[in-house]
Design a protein around this motif. Structure first.
Motif, PDB file in Angstrom:
ATOM      1  N   LEU A   7       0.821  -1.216   0.000  1.00 50.61           N
ATOM      2  CA  LEU A   7       0.000   0.000   0.000  1.00 50.61           C
ATOM      3  C   LEU A   7       0.853   1.263   0.000  1.00 50.61           C
ATOM      4  N   GLY A   8       1.939   1.258   0.759  1.00 49.80           N
ATOM      5  CA  GLY A   8       2.838   2.405   0.780  1.00 49.80           C
ATOM      6  C   GLY A   8       3.439   2.676  -0.593  1.00 49.80           C
ATOM      7  N   ALA A   9       3.836   1.617  -1.281  1.00 53.41           N
ATOM      8  CA  ALA A   9       4.390   1.768  -2.625  1.00 53.41           C
ATOM      9  C   ALA A   9       3.333   2.291  -3.595  1.00 53.41           C
ATOM     10  N   ILE A  10       2.111   1.795  -3.458  1.00 48.78           N
ATOM     11  CA  ILE A  10       1.027   2.261  -4.328  1.00 48.78           C
ATOM     12  C   ILE A  10       0.750   3.745  -4.099  1.00 48.78           C
ATOM     13  N   VAL A  11       0.717   4.165  -2.840  1.00 51.53           N
ATOM     14  CA  VAL A  11       0.481   5.578  -2.519  1.00 51.53           C
ATOM     15  C   VAL A  11       1.606   6.433  -3.088  1.00 51.53           C
ATOM     16  N   TYR A  12       2.854   5.992  -2.916  1.00 52.40           N
ATOM     17  CA  TYR A  12       4.003   6.765  -3.403  1.00 52.40           C
ATOM     18  C   TYR A  12       3.961   6.925  -4.923  1.00 52.40           C
ATOM     19  N   PHE A  13       3.806   5.815  -5.640  1.00 48.84           N
ATOM     20  CA  PHE A  13       3.841   5.888  -7.098  1.00 48.84           C
ATOM     21  C   PHE A  13       2.602   6.577  -7.675  1.00 48.84           C
ATOM     22  N   THR A  14       1.461   6.438  -7.008  1.00 46.69           N
ATOM     23  CA  THR A  14       0.275   7.170  -7.445  1.00 46.69           C
ATOM     24  C   THR A  14       0.481   8.669  -7.281  1.00 46.69           C
ATOM     25  N   ALA A  15       1.035   9.069  -6.153  1.00 48.91           N
ATOM     26  CA  ALA A  15       1.313  10.490  -5.932  1.00 48.91           C
ATOM     27  C   ALA A  15       2.321  11.006  -6.948  1.00 48.91           C
ATOM     28  N   MET A  16       3.371  10.234  -7.203  1.00 49.10           N
ATOM     29  CA  MET A  16       4.375  10.658  -8.192  1.00 49.10           C
ATOM     30  C   MET A  16       3.745  10.779  -9.576  1.00 49.10           C
ATOM     31  N   PHE A  17       2.860   9.871  -9.921  1.00 47.00           N
ATOM     32  CA  PHE A  17       2.192   9.929 -11.220  1.00 47.00           C
ATOM     33  C   PHE A  17       1.283  11.155 -11.314  1.00 47.00           C
ATOM     34  N   LEU A  18       0.522  11.423 -10.256  1.00 45.45           N
ATOM     35  CA  LEU A  18      -0.424  12.537 -10.283  1.00 45.45           C
ATOM     36  C   LEU A  18       0.262  13.896 -10.320  1.00 45.45           C
ATOM     37  N   ILE A  19       1.409  14.022  -9.680  1.00 45.35           N
ATOM     38  CA  ILE A  19       2.123  15.307  -9.702  1.00 45.35           C
ATOM     39  C   ILE A  19       3.170  15.353 -10.814  1.00 45.35           C
ATOM     40  N   LYS A  20       3.087  14.370 -11.703  1.00 45.55           N
ATOM     41  CA  LYS A  20       3.978  14.282 -12.861  1.00 45.55           C
ATOM     42  C   LYS A  20       5.449  14.213 -12.455  1.00 45.55           C
ATOM     43  N   GLY A  21       5.697  13.433 -11.418  1.00 46.71           N
ATOM     44  CA  GLY A  21       7.070  13.217 -10.970  1.00 46.71           C
ATOM     45  C   GLY A  21       7.712  12.032 -11.664  1.00 46.71           C
ATOM     46  N   ILE A  22       6.904  11.271 -12.392  1.00 47.04           N
ATOM     47  CA  ILE A  22       7.407  10.135 -13.158  1.00 47.04           C
ATOM     48  C   ILE A  22       7.225  10.473 -14.630  1.00 47.04           C
ATOM     49  N   LYS A  23       8.304  10.384 -15.376  1.00 52.94           N
ATOM     50  CA  LYS A  23       8.275  10.727 -16.800  1.00 52.94           C
ATOM     51  C   LYS A  23       8.191   9.458 -17.644  1.00 52.94           C
ATOM     52  N   LYS A  24       7.898   9.652 -18.905  1.00 54.40           N
ATOM     53  CA  LYS A  24       7.803   8.525 -19.832  1.00 54.40           C
ATOM     54  C   LYS A  24       9.134   7.784 -19.909  1.00 54.40           C
ATOM     55  N   GLU A  25      10.235   8.508 -19.833  1.00 55.41           N
ATOM     56  CA  GLU A  25      11.559   7.882 -19.868  1.00 55.41           C
ATOM     57  C   GLU A  25      11.764   6.946 -18.688  1.00 55.41           C
ATOM     58  N   ASP A  26      11.174   7.283 -17.552  1.00 52.01           N
ATOM     59  CA  ASP A  26      11.281   6.425 -16.367  1.00 52.01           C
ATOM     60  C   ASP A  26      10.580   5.087 -16.597  1.00 52.01           C
ATOM     61  N   PHE A  27       9.408   5.137 -17.236  1.00 55.01           N
ATOM     62  CA  PHE A  27       8.694   3.895 -17.538  1.00 55.01           C
ATOM     63  C   PHE A  27       9.502   3.013 -18.482  1.00 55.01           C
ATOM     64  N   THR A  28      10.071   3.617 -19.516  1.00 54.47           N
ATOM     65  CA  THR A  28      10.862   2.815 -20.465  1.00 54.47           C
ATOM     66  C   THR A  28      12.114   2.250 -19.790  1.00 54.47           C
ATOM     67  N   PHE A  29      12.694   3.010 -18.870  1.00 55.16           N
ATOM     68  CA  PHE A  29      13.853   2.528 -18.132  1.00 55.16           C
ATOM     69  C   PHE A  29      13.492   1.319 -17.276  1.00 55.16           C
ATOM     70  N   PHE A  30      12.365   1.410 -16.547  1.00 56.27           N
ATOM     71  CA  PHE A  30      11.944   0.279 -15.702  1.00 56.27           C
ATOM     72  C   PHE A  30      11.545  -0.924 -16.539  1.00 56.27           C
ATOM     73  N   LYS A  31      10.934  -0.689 -17.693  1.00 61.12           N
ATOM     74  CA  LYS A  31      10.588  -1.795 -18.575  1.00 61.12           C
ATOM     75  C   LYS A  31      11.855  -2.500 -19.063  1.00 61.12           C
ATOM     76  N   SER A  32      12.891  -1.727 -19.359  1.00 61.24           N
ATOM     77  CA  SER A  32      14.138  -2.338 -19.811  1.00 61.24           C
ATOM     78  C   SER A  32      14.803  -3.131 -18.689  1.00 61.24           C
ATOM     79  N   LEU A  33      14.651  -2.694 -17.463  1.00 64.10           N
ATOM     80  CA  LEU A  33      15.203  -3.448 -16.331  1.00 64.10           C
ATOM     81  C   LEU A  33      14.456  -4.758 -16.114  1.00 64.10           C
ATOM     82  N   ILE A  34      13.140  -4.693 -16.227  1.00 58.95           N
ATOM     83  CA  ILE A  34      12.333  -5.893 -16.013  1.00 58.95           C
ATOM     84  C   ILE A  34      12.498  -6.871 -17.164  1.00 58.95           C
ATOM     85  N   GLY A  35      12.676  -6.351 -18.353  1.00 61.23           N
ATOM     86  CA  GLY A  35      12.785  -7.196 -19.530  1.00 61.23           C
ATOM     87  C   GLY A  35      14.063  -8.009 -19.577  1.00 61.23           C
ATOM     88  N   LYS A  36      15.069  -7.622 -18.826  1.00 56.90           N
ATOM     89  CA  LYS A  36      16.356  -8.333 -18.843  1.00 56.90           C
ATOM     90  C   LYS A  36      16.350  -9.556 -18.011  1.00 56.90           C
TER      91      LYS A  36
END
Length: 75
Positions: free
Chosen positions: A46-75
């Motif tokens: 729940l804490g992680a969900i609250v943090y990432f939801t807040a970051m998403f809503l205040i535009k603290g997470i950029k599209k580049e961040d998503f592609t970076f995390f996808k590349s980490l998970i894909g490896k």
């Protein structure tokens, strides 16, 4: 030695705001439910969900961040 490091204001303020919001949520969660071991994993999720939801809503997470995390998970 001298290090030259420049940080944007938003690179600190947005994660700090999301962290404070998450901390307040977790304090209230612990106040109402107490610190019980079966709930600890749920509380972490729940804490992680609250943090990432807040970051998403205040535009603290950029599209580049998503592609970076996808590349980490894909490896």
């Amino acid at each position: 030695k001298e290090f030259k490091l420049s940080l944007e204001k938003n690179s600190i303020s947005k994660p700090l705001f999301a962290s404070i919001l998450m901390a307040v949520f977790l304090i209230f969660f612990n106040h109402f439910f107490g610190l019980k071991w079966p709930l600890v994993i749920f509380e972490i999720i729940l804490g992680a969900i609250v943090y990432f939801t807040a970051m998403f809503l205040i535009k603290g997470i950029k599209k580049e961040d998503f592609t970076f995390f996808k590349s980490l998970i894909g490896k």
